[in-house]
Design a protein around this motif. Sequence first.
Motif, short mmCIF file in Angstrom:
data_model
loop_
_atom_site.label_atom_id
_atom_site.label_comp_id
_atom_site.label_asym_id
_atom_site.label_seq_id
_atom_site.Cartn_x
_atom_site.Cartn_y
_atom_site.Cartn_z
N GLY A 128 0.79 -1.23 0.00
CA GLY A 128 0.00 0.00 0.00
C GLY A 128 0.82 1.28 0.00
O GLY A 128 0.33 2.34 0.38
N VAL A 129 2.08 1.20 -0.45
CA VAL A 129 2.93 2.39 -0.49
C VAL A 129 2.48 3.29 -1.65
O VAL A 129 2.24 2.79 -2.76
N PRO A 130 2.37 4.59 -1.42
CA PRO A 130 1.94 5.51 -2.49
C PRO A 130 2.85 5.43 -3.72
O PRO A 130 4.05 5.16 -3.60
N ARG A 131 2.28 5.71 -4.89
CA ARG A 131 2.98 5.50 -6.16
C ARG A 131 4.30 6.27 -6.24
O ARG A 131 5.33 5.69 -6.63
N GLU A 163 6.26 7.39 -3.90
CA GLU A 163 7.26 6.87 -2.97
C GLU A 163 7.80 5.53 -3.45
O GLU A 163 9.02 5.28 -3.41
N ARG A 164 6.93 4.65 -3.92
CA ARG A 164 7.42 3.34 -4.34
C ARG A 164 8.28 3.46 -5.59
O ARG A 164 9.25 2.72 -5.77
#
Length: 247
Positions: free
Chosen positions: A115-118, A120-121
């Motif tokens: 569920g890491v934001p786009r 950041e990932r």
Amino acid sequence: MNALIEFKEVCKYYHMGDTTVVAADHISFQIYKGEFVAIVGQSGSGKSTCMNIIGCLDVPSEGIYLLDGRDVGQMNKNELAEIRNELLGFIFQQYNLLPKLNLVENVEVPLMYAGVPRAERRERAKVALEMVRLGDKLKHKPTQLSGGQQQRVSIARALVGEPAVILADEPTGALDSRTGREVLSLLQELHAAGNTVVLITHDNSIAVQAQRIIRLEDGHVVYDGPSDAPEAVVTPKAAGTGGGASA
């Protein structure tokens, strides 16, 4: 200091018709944060069973497996999936990359599940690829890479979630000897940087690259100690002579 990985009299049984196969027979060991440990054994030794339990892909039939102090044997499927994604980074022999995705997108996959934001990932995936010296190939597809480069992508994918344990299952098995040495060198660099690495292999020459060896035969631990000790590479019995453990 508490162990990061702890097996307490772990047993694993498989039932095949009227036959019970003992794949792990009262195995006990501890692995601590920052160690580089090779679990080594021939086919039928129980090493793959240990890998599946360490990786939360299976649970003991008897005994206790603690991962970072948590009793894995008491977890349901959802909890096992959660702890796998939270604490473990997997490196597989066959890479398991998605051919339609570029390298950044492949490395992002564990972060998507977390569920890491786009944004950041994407940044974390780029950093991980830089760590394995593939920062100049971010938009390449896996099919455009050599086998060794694909394995480095899988290492970046294992690293991107900042796992407590990097679990490498025969990571050089599909590579030629030179490329295999490069991958092992990278694992040693990760260990030197403070990562905990658990390497599963059948190959003594690979195992001795680790800091410590746990040798299995017929579902038992027959050696647990430094990889540079003479007895670390001695196999008391020829492969295939033992009693029915599954790899």
